[in-house]
Enzyme design. Sequence first.
Site, mmCIF file in Angstrom:
data_model
loop_
_atom_site.group_PDB
_atom_site.id
_atom_site.type_symbol
_atom_site.label_atom_id
_atom_site.label_comp_id
_atom_site.label_asym_id
_atom_site.label_seq_id
_atom_site.Cartn_x
_atom_site.Cartn_y
_atom_site.Cartn_z
ATOM 1 N N GLY A 57 -5.186 2.475 10.381
ATOM 2 C CA GLY A 57 -3.768 2.121 10.413
ATOM 3 C C GLY A 57 -3.613 0.847 9.628
ATOM 4 O O GLY A 57 -4.023 0.773 8.467
ATOM 5 N N SER A 59 -4.680 -3.085 10.129
ATOM 6 C CA SER A 59 -5.421 -3.965 11.041
ATOM 7 C C SER A 59 -4.668 -5.249 11.388
ATOM 8 O O SER A 59 -4.833 -5.790 12.483
ATOM 9 C CB SER A 59 -6.796 -4.293 10.460
ATOM 10 O OG SER A 59 -6.660 -4.936 9.214
ATOM 11 N N CYS A 89 -12.039 2.788 9.684
ATOM 12 C CA CYS A 89 -11.195 2.112 8.695
ATOM 13 C C CYS A 89 -10.622 0.806 9.250
ATOM 14 O O CYS A 89 -11.358 -0.150 9.433
ATOM 15 C CB CYS A 89 -10.146 3.073 8.164
ATOM 16 S SG CYS A 89 -9.538 2.563 6.545
ATOM 17 N N ARG A 121 -11.565 -6.132 3.227
ATOM 18 C CA ARG A 121 -10.482 -5.153 3.401
ATOM 19 C C ARG A 121 -10.109 -4.539 2.064
ATOM 20 O O ARG A 121 -10.223 -5.196 1.036
ATOM 21 C CB ARG A 121 -9.205 -5.843 3.902
ATOM 22 C CG ARG A 121 -9.236 -6.375 5.273
ATOM 23 C CD ARG A 121 -7.868 -6.958 5.619
ATOM 24 N NE ARG A 121 -6.847 -5.903 5.601
ATOM 25 C CZ ARG A 121 -5.549 -6.140 5.600
ATOM 26 N NH1 ARG A 121 -5.072 -7.360 5.602
ATOM 27 N NH2 ARG A 121 -4.695 -5.137 5.598
ATOM 28 N N ILE A 150 -9.230 5.736 2.480
ATOM 29 C CA ILE A 150 -7.830 5.362 2.259
ATOM 30 C C ILE A 150 -7.693 3.856 2.511
ATOM 31 O O ILE A 150 -7.767 3.412 3.647
ATOM 32 C CB ILE A 150 -6.893 6.137 3.216
ATOM 33 C CG1 ILE A 150 -7.102 7.654 3.084
ATOM 34 C CG2 ILE A 150 -5.433 5.770 2.948
ATOM 35 C CD1 ILE A 150 -6.443 8.481 4.183
ATOM 36 N N HIS A 186 -12.523 7.994 7.109
ATOM 37 C CA HIS A 186 -11.739 8.612 8.188
ATOM 38 C C HIS A 186 -12.328 9.959 8.612
ATOM 39 O O HIS A 186 -11.883 11.007 8.114
ATOM 40 C CB HIS A 186 -10.307 8.859 7.694
ATOM 41 C CG HIS A 186 -9.497 7.619 7.531
ATOM 42 N ND1 HIS A 186 -8.692 7.123 8.529
ATOM 43 C CD2 HIS A 186 -9.378 6.755 6.491
ATOM 44 C CE1 HIS A 186 -8.095 6.016 8.114
ATOM 45 N NE2 HIS A 186 -8.501 5.770 6.884
ATOM 46 N N GLU A 188 -11.735 11.565 11.169
ATOM 47 C CA GLU A 188 -10.712 12.353 11.884
ATOM 48 C C GLU A 188 -9.847 13.156 10.907
ATOM 49 O O GLU A 188 -9.083 14.008 11.327
ATOM 50 C CB GLU A 188 -9.858 11.428 12.762
ATOM 51 C CG GLU A 188 -8.767 10.624 12.073
ATOM 52 C CD GLU A 188 -9.272 9.423 11.262
ATOM 53 O OE1 GLU A 188 -10.501 9.275 11.084
ATOM 54 O OE2 GLU A 188 -8.425 8.651 10.776
HETATM 55 N N1 GLN Z 1 -6.436 -1.486 4.687
HETATM 56 C C1 GLN Z 1 -6.142 -1.235 6.060
HETATM 57 C C2 GLN Z 1 -6.450 -2.426 6.931
HETATM 58 O O1 GLN Z 1 -7.054 -3.369 6.541
HETATM 59 C C3 GLN Z 1 -6.947 -0.054 6.557
HETATM 60 C C4 GLN Z 1 -6.394 1.234 6.020
HETATM 61 C C5 GLN Z 1 -6.674 2.422 6.898
HETATM 62 O O2 GLN Z 1 -7.007 2.299 8.078
HETATM 63 N N2 GLN Z 1 -6.520 3.589 6.330
HETATM 64 O O3 GLN Z 1 -6.112 -2.413 8.064
#
Ligand code: GLN
Length: 205
Positions: A57, A59, A89, A121, A150, A186, A188
Amino acid sequence: MSNSNMRIGVLALQGAIEEHVSMTKLAFKSLKLEGEVLWVKNLEHLEEIQGLIIPGGESTVMGRLLETSGLLSAIKKFANESKPVLGTCSGMVLLAKEVYDRVVGKTSQPTLKLMDITVERNAFGRQGESFEEDLEIQLLGEKKFKGVFIRSPVVQSLGDNVKPICYLNGRIVAVQQQNILATSFHPELTDDTRLHEFFLKKVTK
Ligand code: GLN
């Protein structure tokens, strides 16, 4: 613990929650285990589960919600009692002791600091630069695992107590520190339940 009361929680503050719920249910089925998957939104929910998944999501957003809900310190306690935690992620970012960002450098975002890792990140670029790559994860067997990346982080450095479990072009994209697992990608978002099965096996131990 009997299998019939096994309960897995997916942190449900923000992010790809439902995908982890479905995947965990499939993994239960494939292992022929009985179990439930719950959304974890508050401290009471955390008390009902034996293993926790922290989804992808954003962070920075999730970290702030963890702080305001009191879940930040409660999840630390949960993991320190040797209960299994899987972060994917953003989940990996939230587990890290230190977080860097190419643009801002060291970030001050709140994290759980449960894993002795430093992560960068968005290490592979932006949303538009998302990609898939077949990965070798020996823990899961011979067959390659589809890695969906992603805006994913990478592990830049790690302590002696952390085991790298997967590399992509020489960069570490999955790690394990005792009861805690984290992936940059991911699992999932695939139809491969092996990583979730591996996690459930940790919970049943
Ligand atoms: N770049 C997002 C982060 O640092 C992570 C992206 C993701 O969970 N798909 O939270």
